[in-house]
Enzyme design. Sequence first.
Site, mmCIF file in Angstrom:
data_model
loop_
_atom_site.group_PDB
_atom_site.id
_atom_site.type_symbol
_atom_site.label_atom_id
_atom_site.label_comp_id
_atom_site.label_asym_id
_atom_site.label_seq_id
_atom_site.Cartn_x
_atom_site.Cartn_y
_atom_site.Cartn_z
ATOM 1 N N LYS A 63 0.842 -1.197 0.000
ATOM 2 C CA LYS A 63 0.000 0.000 0.000
ATOM 3 C C LYS A 63 0.880 1.251 0.000
ATOM 4 O O LYS A 63 1.913 1.286 0.672
ATOM 5 C CB LYS A 63 -0.902 -0.025 1.243
ATOM 6 C CG LYS A 63 -1.956 1.069 1.294
ATOM 7 C CD LYS A 63 -2.917 0.852 2.464
ATOM 8 C CE LYS A 63 -3.995 1.913 2.533
ATOM 9 N NZ LYS A 63 -4.960 1.679 3.623
ATOM 10 N N SER A 138 -9.843 1.433 2.534
ATOM 11 C CA SER A 138 -9.028 2.276 1.698
ATOM 12 C C SER A 138 -7.889 1.533 0.981
ATOM 13 O O SER A 138 -7.316 2.082 0.041
ATOM 14 C CB SER A 138 -8.417 3.407 2.539
ATOM 15 O OG SER A 138 -7.532 2.874 3.517
ATOM 16 N N SER A 162 -10.056 -0.836 6.654
ATOM 17 C CA SER A 162 -9.466 -0.687 5.317
ATOM 18 C C SER A 162 -8.796 -1.922 4.728
ATOM 19 O O SER A 162 -8.479 -1.929 3.548
ATOM 20 C CB SER A 162 -8.474 0.464 5.324
ATOM 21 O OG SER A 162 -9.196 1.655 5.223
HETATM 22 N N1 GLN Z 1 -13.138 4.011 5.975
HETATM 23 C C1 GLN Z 1 -12.532 4.349 7.227
HETATM 24 C C2 GLN Z 1 -12.088 5.790 7.190
HETATM 25 O O1 GLN Z 1 -12.351 6.426 6.234
HETATM 26 C C3 GLN Z 1 -11.397 3.428 7.509
HETATM 27 C C4 GLN Z 1 -10.136 3.809 6.875
HETATM 28 C C5 GLN Z 1 -9.009 2.888 7.225
HETATM 29 O O2 GLN Z 1 -9.188 1.843 7.844
HETATM 30 N N2 GLN Z 1 -7.828 3.303 6.862
HETATM 31 O O3 GLN Z 1 -11.496 6.291 8.083
#
Ligand code: GLN
Length: 439
Positions: A63, A138, A162
């Site tokens: 990532k 994400s 994510s």
């Molecule tokens: N969707 C969640 C957020 O926007 C989780 C993001 C994540 O786990 N990095 O914060």
Amino acid sequence: MKSESTENKVRGFLNKIKREDGKIKAFLHLNEKAVDEAKEMDRRAGGGKGKMGRLYGKVIGVKSNINVKGMICNCASKTLENYRSTFDACVIEKIKKEDGIIIGMTNMDEFASGSSGENSAFGATENPIAKGRITGGSSSGSAAAVAAGFCDMSLGSDTGGSIRNPASHCGIIGVKPTYGRVSRYGLIDLSMSLDQIGVFARNSDDAILLMDVIQGRDERDTISEDFGEIKIESVGKLNAGIIEVDGVDKKIIELFNKKVLEFREKLKWGFKEVEVKHIELAVQTYYPLVYVEFFSGTRRFDGRRYGKRIEESCGKEVLRRILGGSEITRAEFRGAYYKKALEVKDLIKKEFEEVLKKFDCLLMPTVPCLPWKIGEGKKMKIEEIYAADALTIPANLAGICAVSIPIGKIDGMPVGMQIICGKGGEGKMLSIAREIEGL
Ligand code: GLN
């Protein structure tokens, strides 16, 4: 002796990426040296004579918020567009030591803020399984890369879901470790009290292997801990708690229940419904924490040392969090938001601790909805988007481990189930995942 050289394997993956990734957009940057690195490893392996690391022959995507020396680590943001890492994150050091090959840096929601992949400044990743739809996020590119067969496994980060969310939408395994099990040294943080680096894989053996390599105490991350080797054992008869949840798509519930019935018949486990009262507060608790910690973490992106000034170069969601975080921080002298959120976080953590005393593991769906069509997210209300993480955030708030495993498809769209275990319970959790995989 290996049937296929690592060199050929890497070449195969790179060709596939060249052919198919223009559309999918899983990768933002490829490792130009991957073939040479593979050649060198094959040479060292000497057709089975050389002693190689545990990841020899494995090809891994990373990532774009995890530093890999010499590679572009831009968090899918214009703010850090051409930023090249000057060092390896702890997890990368460990992977390299075990002879894993890094094939490239993956697409993601900008600064890990999002749950669909649509917040990337470089275009949304398309779901390789459910065409035209989001991958979830994400860690969108890391999930898509594994699901599309562009690499063997990948790294993601999970702050509120994510890793598990895109794993569920792409039909693969995604592990969010216990908070502290994996060093965050070299991870560009979203919310430091919740972030964990974890893994994606197509099968549980690969997930277990990569998890075992990257875990462990690292003195550069003071909250990191040693929980011991991830031991896979036969699970035998166990007691699983089914967490009662609201607001989940009916078709997902049906598929989930069908799977649970199948486990009941084939595995002879004990099942019982269980209520975790405070999880309905999870989303409301999570965002104040993330906004404030993200606001504070992004103060270093002031355009002076590297990249551009974040407020002038980031997308809408990142800006929302910075402005929101700044507001909350200003109002915080009354202890109104951040402190309150910490109190509820503690309640959720304690509730899980109590429930996990009675069960070996807890089960629930991973995402309450199916992956939407790319572009639809732009029309949705922010509350609706945030709700996509309602079932994954609780494990982050509780600091415990959870894995999403594929349980089937609905209208061609993959669906995942979470297995949740207590602090340091990855061995048991992944043993359970492995047993289910073998059914
Ligand atoms: N969707 C969640 C957020 O926007 C989780 C993001 C994540 O786990 N990095 O914060």
